[in-house]
Design an enzyme around this catalytic site. Structure first.
Site: not given
Length: 258
Positions: A112, A132
């Site tokens: 990210e 995640e």
């Protein structure tokens, strides 16, 4: 005797580029509260100095970043900076170009951070992934929002729903990376790319970033209206006159950022 804690994020000025290095290799450059604060400070350094035209973000020890420090998170630490997001970057809006130079792992929040940069240079054996969901979470540092805008929907959903990584070569094939290099060469290539950006007008580079952000999801009429305001400002700048004069005189432009 007082001991001095070494920085977790280092900066080095290389010409007109600020090389920003996450320096926590023993934790694969995972981001905790201290790393986030220092990365935010490094980005402020980039923005504040008119002699710096671009930044390169990388990680020490052959790893970009393993993402959020889960041990620190369990202790109650937050890797986010209010108003600036994960690592002090994913929701920030730097005015200057930022290039991610990825070696090794760019996992979860590390991926990210790379997605929050304007350009990505990767080593062919780097690893990009958003795992995640394997931990009961979602890629909330921009992965769920940004990735489907960068690559085809179904390919983005494969990243987000399986949590499985791809290597740097595949990232290049998907259009996630601007350059794919041999192992150990990502920073050198990113610095070369930054130098190419620095040859262009800094006010124009910043305006490109503002217009791209403003146009994201906006109706064309609103996007063009905003673009006109940016063009009006640019046309009144000394740099536009210098750019036109340099072209006419067949010489490199000398930008002042004014």
């Amino acid at each position: 005797m007082n001991s001095i804690t070494p920085p977790l994020v280092r900066t080095e000025r290389i010409g007109s580029t600020l090389l920003i290095t996450l320096d926590r290799p023993e934790a694969r450059n995972a981001v905790d509260a201290a790393v986030a604060a220092q990365l935010a400070s490094s980005l402020d350094e980039l923005e504040a100095d008119p002699n710096l035209r671009a930044g390169v973000l990388t990680g020490e020890g052959g790893t970009f970043s393993a993402g959020m420090d889960l041990k620190a998170a369990l202790r109650g630490e937050s890797p986010e900076i209010e108003g600036r997001g994960f690592g002090g970057l994913t929701e920030a809006e730097p005015g200057k170009p930022l290039i991610a130079a990825v070696e090794g792992f760019a996992m979860g929040g590390g991926f990210e951070l790379a997605l929050a940069c304007d350009l990505i240079v990767t080593a062919e054996d780097a690893r990009f992934g958003l795992p995640e969901v394997k931990r009961g979470l979602i890629a909330a540092g921009g992965g769920v929002i940004r990735l489907p805008k960068r690559i085809p929907h179904h390919l983005a959903m494969e990243f987000l729903l399986t949590g499985e990584p791809v290597d740097g070569r595949r990232a290049g094939e998907l259009g996630l990376a601007n350059r794919v290099t041999a192992r150990g060469q990502a920073v050198a290539e990113a610095l070369r790319l930054a130098q190419r950006l620095a040859e262009n007008a800094p006010l124009a580079l910043a305006a490109v970033k503002r217009v791209v952000r403003a146009a994201d999801g906006a109706p064309d009429s609103e996007a063009f209206a905003y673009q006109r305001t940016q063009m009006k400002t640019l046309m009144a700048s000394a740099d536009v006159r210098e750019g036109m004069t340099a072209f006419a005189e067949r010489r490199p432009a000398q930008w002042t950022g004014r």
